[in-house]
Write an enzyme that holds these catalytic residues in place. Structure first.
Site, PDB file in Angstrom:
ATOM      1  N   GLY A 119      28.709  20.023  -8.329  1.00 49.76           N
ATOM      2  CA  GLY A 119      30.167  20.119  -8.201  1.00 49.76           C
ATOM      3  C   GLY A 119      30.847  18.800  -7.879  1.00 49.76           C
TER       4      GLY A 119
ATOM      5  N   GLU B 251      18.029  21.131  -8.588  1.00 51.35           N
ATOM      6  CA  GLU B 251      19.444  20.847  -8.405  1.00 51.35           C
ATOM      7  C   GLU B 251      19.632  19.864  -7.257  1.00 51.35           C
ATOM      8  OE1 GLU B 251      21.860  24.379 -10.223  1.00 51.35           O
ATOM      9  OE2 GLU B 251      21.731  24.570  -8.065  1.00 51.35           O
TER      10      GLU B 251
ATOM     11  N   ASN C 135      25.885  29.871 -13.583  1.00 52.58           N
ATOM     12  CA  ASN C 135      26.059  30.358 -12.213  1.00 52.58           C
ATOM     13  C   ASN C 135      27.558  30.323 -11.920  1.00 52.58           C
ATOM     14  OD1 ASN C 135      26.148  30.875  -9.507  1.00 52.58           O
ATOM     15  ND2 ASN C 135      24.996  29.041  -8.879  1.00 52.58           N
TER      16      ASN C 135
ATOM     17  N   SER D  13      26.379  19.201 -12.163  1.00 51.23           N
ATOM     18  CA  SER D  13      27.367  18.548 -13.035  1.00 51.23           C
ATOM     19  C   SER D  13      26.888  18.389 -14.478  1.00 51.23           C
ATOM     20  CB  SER D  13      27.791  17.200 -12.456  1.00 51.23           C
ATOM     21  OG  SER D  13      28.389  17.372 -11.183  1.00 51.23           O
TER      22      SER D  13
ATOM     23  N   LYS E 292      29.086  31.435  -9.427  1.00 47.53           N
ATOM     24  CA  LYS E 292      29.369  31.339  -7.985  1.00 47.53           C
ATOM     25  C   LYS E 292      30.458  32.363  -7.617  1.00 47.53           C
ATOM     26  CE  LYS E 292      27.670  26.666  -8.155  1.00 47.53           C
ATOM     27  NZ  LYS E 292      27.671  25.302  -7.665  1.00 47.53           N
TER      28      LYS E 292
ATOM     29  N   HIS F 136      19.502  28.926  -3.786  1.00 47.59           N
ATOM     30  CA  HIS F 136      20.501  27.929  -4.160  1.00 47.59           C
ATOM     31  C   HIS F 136      20.880  27.115  -2.918  1.00 47.59           C
ATOM     32  CE1 HIS F 136      24.182  26.076  -5.559  1.00 47.59           C
ATOM     33  NE2 HIS F 136      23.773  26.339  -6.791  1.00 47.59           N
TER      34      HIS F 136
ATOM     35  N   GLU G 259      23.610  26.130  -1.863  1.00 47.14           N
ATOM     36  CA  GLU G 259      24.763  26.655  -1.122  1.00 47.14           C
ATOM     37  C   GLU G 259      24.334  27.769  -0.176  1.00 47.14           C
ATOM     38  OE1 GLU G 259      27.187  27.282  -4.598  1.00 47.14           O
ATOM     39  OE2 GLU G 259      27.256  25.110  -4.864  1.00 47.14           O
TER      40      GLU G 259
HETATM   41  P1  13P Z   1      27.943  22.348 -11.114  1.00 49.03           P
HETATM   42  O1  13P Z   1      27.503  22.472 -12.551  1.00 49.03           O
HETATM   43  O2  13P Z   1      29.343  22.823 -10.878  1.00 49.03           O
HETATM   44  O3  13P Z   1      27.680  20.973 -10.562  1.00 49.03           O
HETATM   45  O4  13P Z   1      27.030  23.359 -10.261  1.00 49.03           O
HETATM   46  C1  13P Z   1      25.655  23.329 -10.431  1.00 49.03           C
HETATM   47  C2  13P Z   1      25.068  24.487  -9.704  1.00 49.03           C
HETATM   48  O5  13P Z   1      25.087  24.550  -8.491  1.00 49.03           O
HETATM   49  C3  13P Z   1      24.473  25.555 -10.504  1.00 49.03           C
HETATM   50  O6  13P Z   1      23.767  26.456  -9.721  1.00 49.03           O
END
Ligand code: 13P
Length: 255
Positions: free
Chosen positions: A174, A168, A10, A214, A12, A96, A98
């Protein structure tokens, strides 16, 4: 092996059209003919076309990070399933955290997208997961259950194995804080149990449940060795060919 491992990147809001094409070329060069793992990259909309071209003839698949469930019309700033399909997109990340947090997406709204994705030959990667406050309040499993049942409402028996679930934990995204393997496996097993109640064991056993938060080369092998962890949805570590390819190799080794 009943479930083929899946590693999805992903990206982003990262990578221009040009940088995205360069990244996938590097990934494909390194992965070679590795076919024991399903690999998906999910660039931003503006890089889908260039990445699709760079992936022509390759096994790596293309995913989007969102779409709108209506076919067309007055939805400024939105993209339809048909528009994605025209760019050879096969997967789409939905729900997601976010998008739930910053754009107010609810389970009911996410559910409309899941249903439309399935009707439009797009494979949904449905994300669920609790915040730190919810984990500390002891409500992890009930939060995940609500999101899962809400997101999957109306998904038929013959559609469920097309859906990929991604667990997640929001506090691990992150932040560098990865869930312990035990914490992750507990929730993955809970999700599998729920799927079993909703769809029966034979189908539930075929659904891939990815871990995201992560995940990186240093912790992937341990997570991927767990019984119900069928791959990863990778943020930060998917932005460089080296770390992403190492994750694909870790998944191949865990098969
Ligand atoms: P990270 O791997 O940067 O923690 O992000 C995970 C994520 O949100 C994947 O959709």
């Amino acid at each position: 092996m009943i479930r083929k491992k899946l590693i999805a990147g992903n990206w982003k809001m990262n990578k221009s059209a040009g940088d995205g094409a360069t990244l996938v070329k590097d990934i494909v060069d390194e992965i070679g003919r590795e076919t024991s793992v399903e690999v998906v990259v999910c660039p931003p909309f503006t890089a889908l076309e260039s990445v699709a071209k760079a992936l022509e003839g390759q096994a790596v698949k293309l995913g989007a990070q969102n779409f709108h469930h209506e076919k067309s019309g007055a939805y400024t700033g939105e993209i339809s399933a048909e528009m994605l399909r025209a760019l050879y997109v096969t997967h789409v990340i939905l729900g997601h955290s976010e998008r739930r947090t910053y754009f107010g997406e609810t389970d009911a709204f996410i559910n409309k997208k899941v249903i439309t994705a399935l009707a439009s030959q797009l494979k949904p990667i449905l994300c669920v997961g609790e915040t730190l406050a919810e984990r500390e309040a002891g409500s992890t499993l009930s939060v995940v259950q609500t999101q899962l049942e809400g997101g999957l409402k109306g998904v038929a028996l013959d559609q469920i194995t097309t859906v990929v679930i991604a667990y997640e934990p929001v506090w691990a995204i992150g932040t560098g804080k990865v869930a312990t393997t035990a914490q992750a496996q507990e929730v993955h097993a809970f999700i599998r149990d729920l799927l079993t109640k909703l769809y029966g064991a034979p189908l539930a056993q075929k659904v891939r449940i990815l871990y995201g938060g992560s995940m990186k080369p240093s912790n992937a092998a341990e997570l991927l060795a767990e019984k119900d962890i069928d791959g990863g949805l990778i943020g930060g570590a998917s932005l460089e060919a080296k770390s992403f390819v190492e994750l694909v190799k870790a998944a191949a080794a865990a098969n």
